[in-house]
Scaffold this motif. Structure first.
Motif, PDB file in Angstrom:
ATOM      1  N   LEU A  65      75.660  88.121   8.365  1.00  0.00           N
ATOM      2  CA  LEU A  65      76.731  88.492   9.293  1.00  0.00           C
ATOM      3  C   LEU A  65      76.162  89.291  10.476  1.00  0.00           C
TER       4      LEU A  65
ATOM      5  N   ALA B 173      84.040  93.411   5.809  1.00  0.00           N
ATOM      6  CA  ALA B 173      83.066  92.721   6.677  1.00  0.00           C
ATOM      7  C   ALA B 173      83.241  93.090   8.160  1.00  0.00           C
TER       8      ALA B 173
ATOM      9  N   ALA C 171      82.283  78.934   9.573  1.00  0.00           N
ATOM     10  CA  ALA C 171      81.149  78.986   8.654  1.00  0.00           C
ATOM     11  C   ALA C 171      80.560  77.593   8.437  1.00  0.00           C
TER      12      ALA C 171
ATOM     13  N   TYR D  92      85.212  82.859   9.018  1.00  0.00           N
ATOM     14  CA  TYR D  92      84.527  82.498   7.774  1.00  0.00           C
ATOM     15  C   TYR D  92      85.542  82.019   6.724  1.00  0.00           C
ATOM     16  N   GLU D  93      86.814  82.053   7.098  1.00  0.00           N
ATOM     17  CA  GLU D  93      87.873  81.671   6.150  1.00  0.00           C
ATOM     18  C   GLU D  93      88.892  80.859   6.928  1.00  0.00           C
TER      19      GLU D  93
ATOM     20  N   ILE E 284      75.693  79.908   9.868  1.00  0.00           N
ATOM     21  CA  ILE E 284      76.153  80.672   8.702  1.00  0.00           C
ATOM     22  C   ILE E 284      75.916  79.834   7.443  1.00  0.00           C
TER      23      ILE E 284
ATOM     24  N   ASN F 294      89.700  92.676  13.663  1.00  0.00           N
ATOM     25  CA  ASN F 294      89.821  92.161  12.295  1.00  0.00           C
ATOM     26  C   ASN F 294      91.003  91.178  12.217  1.00  0.00           C
TER      27      ASN F 294
ATOM     28  N   ILE G  40      87.114  88.452  14.079  1.00  0.00           N
ATOM     29  CA  ILE G  40      86.497  87.962  12.837  1.00  0.00           C
ATOM     30  C   ILE G  40      87.485  87.894  11.690  1.00  0.00           C
ATOM     31  N   ARG G  41      87.435  86.788  10.959  1.00  0.00           N
ATOM     32  CA  ARG G  41      88.110  86.689   9.652  1.00  0.00           C
ATOM     33  C   ARG G  41      87.028  86.430   8.621  1.00  0.00           C
ATOM     34  N   HIS G  42      87.107  87.171   7.501  1.00  0.00           N
ATOM     35  CA  HIS G  42      86.030  87.063   6.496  1.00  0.00           C
ATOM     36  C   HIS G  42      86.625  87.234   5.091  1.00  0.00           C
TER      37      HIS G  42
ATOM     38  N   ASN H  29      85.320  88.677   2.603  1.00  0.00           N
ATOM     39  CA  ASN H  29      84.924  89.944   1.973  1.00  0.00           C
ATOM     40  C   ASN H  29      85.599  91.126   2.652  1.00  0.00           C
TER      41      ASN H  29
ATOM     42  N   ASP I  63      90.439  90.556   6.429  1.00  0.00           N
ATOM     43  CA  ASP I  63      89.215  90.693   5.625  1.00  0.00           C
ATOM     44  C   ASP I  63      89.583  90.790   4.149  1.00  0.00           C
TER      45      ASP I  63
END
Ligand code: ASP
Length: 302
Positions: free
Chosen positions: A84, A108, A73, A47-48, A78, A122, A101-103, A105, A125
């Motif tokens: 999520l 997350a 994203a 997401y980033e 998304i 992770n 996952i990279r997010h 927030n 995050d």
């Protein structure tokens, strides 16, 4: 020792689990990989933006024989507003075996891990954790120093917004390193107080660098500044890592940076390309460490 089901943050790992991942990483050869993950499906849910982390997780999983799919994203549902958790359920219904996952927030990946049955890794995050970076940094430091215990590790720059600083401080202090956070007041609040066992903070870079074994430079995270203004000139004058400042550290000190580095801002090119820099070694170690992480969470470590 039971391997972790997911890799969420450094705090969730026991010391033997950290040691086991580092030991396995040392044995990983990305050019002659064991096919530990043949038939596994790994989803990279980003997401980033990312260059090093995303590519090295992909190379790591593929080197071990897994297939990978990237979801960003901007080019997925998304963008249409899918939550999520719904995205996680969709991915696991497609029979993915693990999600990286990279997010933006903080927290997350922890939320996702509570809702999906597969391991969650992770990959960064928000301002919170970047455990695979701390593990690859520990491997890099261990390649140059005989032991982590007693090392003086100075982390310079935008500590407040840095998940890298947080994860590194937690991991390295666990092994007895002395951590010094250094930067301007808006990037290093809470000066002179001890933040955690083995972690102190200061605004005085020249004092911080005296006797340093490791200097870790951080990027100023413009995407997380949210309207706060900083004078670039003042930052450079007071906190840029230069060859003169590196001389304050021990002669055998190493210079690290998680990337992306902004030359001329947090450090000069002379330092970034100099003999003490381990920045590209960190990148190379990233693939080995992420191979070890994926093999561990997928129960294939041996
Ligand atoms: N690449 C690191 C991270 O994702 C550091 C940075 O972006 O400055 O946290």
């Amino acid at each position: 020792m039971k391997p972790p089901h997911s890799l969420l943050g450094i705090r969730q790992l026991t010391t033997p689990q950290i040691e086991a991942i580092l030991k396995l990483a040392r044995r990983m050869d990305p050019k002659r990989p064991p096919q530990l993950l043949r038939g596994k499906r790994v989803v990279l849910l980003f997401y980033e933006s990312s260059t090093r982390t995303r590519t090295s997780f992909e190379f790591a999983a593929k080197a071990l024989g897994a297939t990978t799919t990237l979801i960003t994203a901007a080019s997925s549902s998304i963008e249409k507003g899918e939550s999520l958790i719904d995205t996680g359920w969709t991915i696991t219904s497609l029979e993915a075996d693990a999600i990286v996952i990279r997010h933006p927030n903080s927290g997350a990946p922890y939320l996702l891990a509570r809702h999906v049955p597969v391991p969650v890794v992770n990959a960064g995050d928000g301002m919170h954790q970047h455990p695979s970076q701390a593990l690859l940094d520990a491997l890099t430091i261990a390649n140059h120093k005989t032991r982590l215990k007693g090392l003086r590790v100075v982390i310079v720059g935008d500590v407040y917004h840095s998940r890298v600083a947080r994860s590194n401080a937690e991991l390295l202090s666990r092994f007895g390193a002395e951590i010094v956070f250094c930067g301007p007041p808006n990037f290093v609040p809470g000066v002179s107080a001890t933040i955690a066992p083995g972690v102190v903070a200061t605004h005085d870079l020249n004092a911080a660098l005296q006797g340093a074994d490791v200097v870790m430079s951080l990027r100023v995270q413009k995407e997380r500044l949210a309207g706060k203004h900083h004078s670039v000139e003042d930052y450079i004058a007071d906190y840029q890592i230069t060859p003169q400042r590196m001389k304050l550290a021990k002669p055998d000190a190493i210079l690290m940076h998680p990337g992306p580095l902004i030359r001329g801002m947090e450090l000069t090119s002379e330092v970034a390309d100099g003999p003490q820099a381990c920045i590209l070694e960190q990148v190379r170690n990233g693939v080995k460490v992420r191979m070890a992480i994926m093999a561990t969470v997928l129960g294939a470590a041996r």
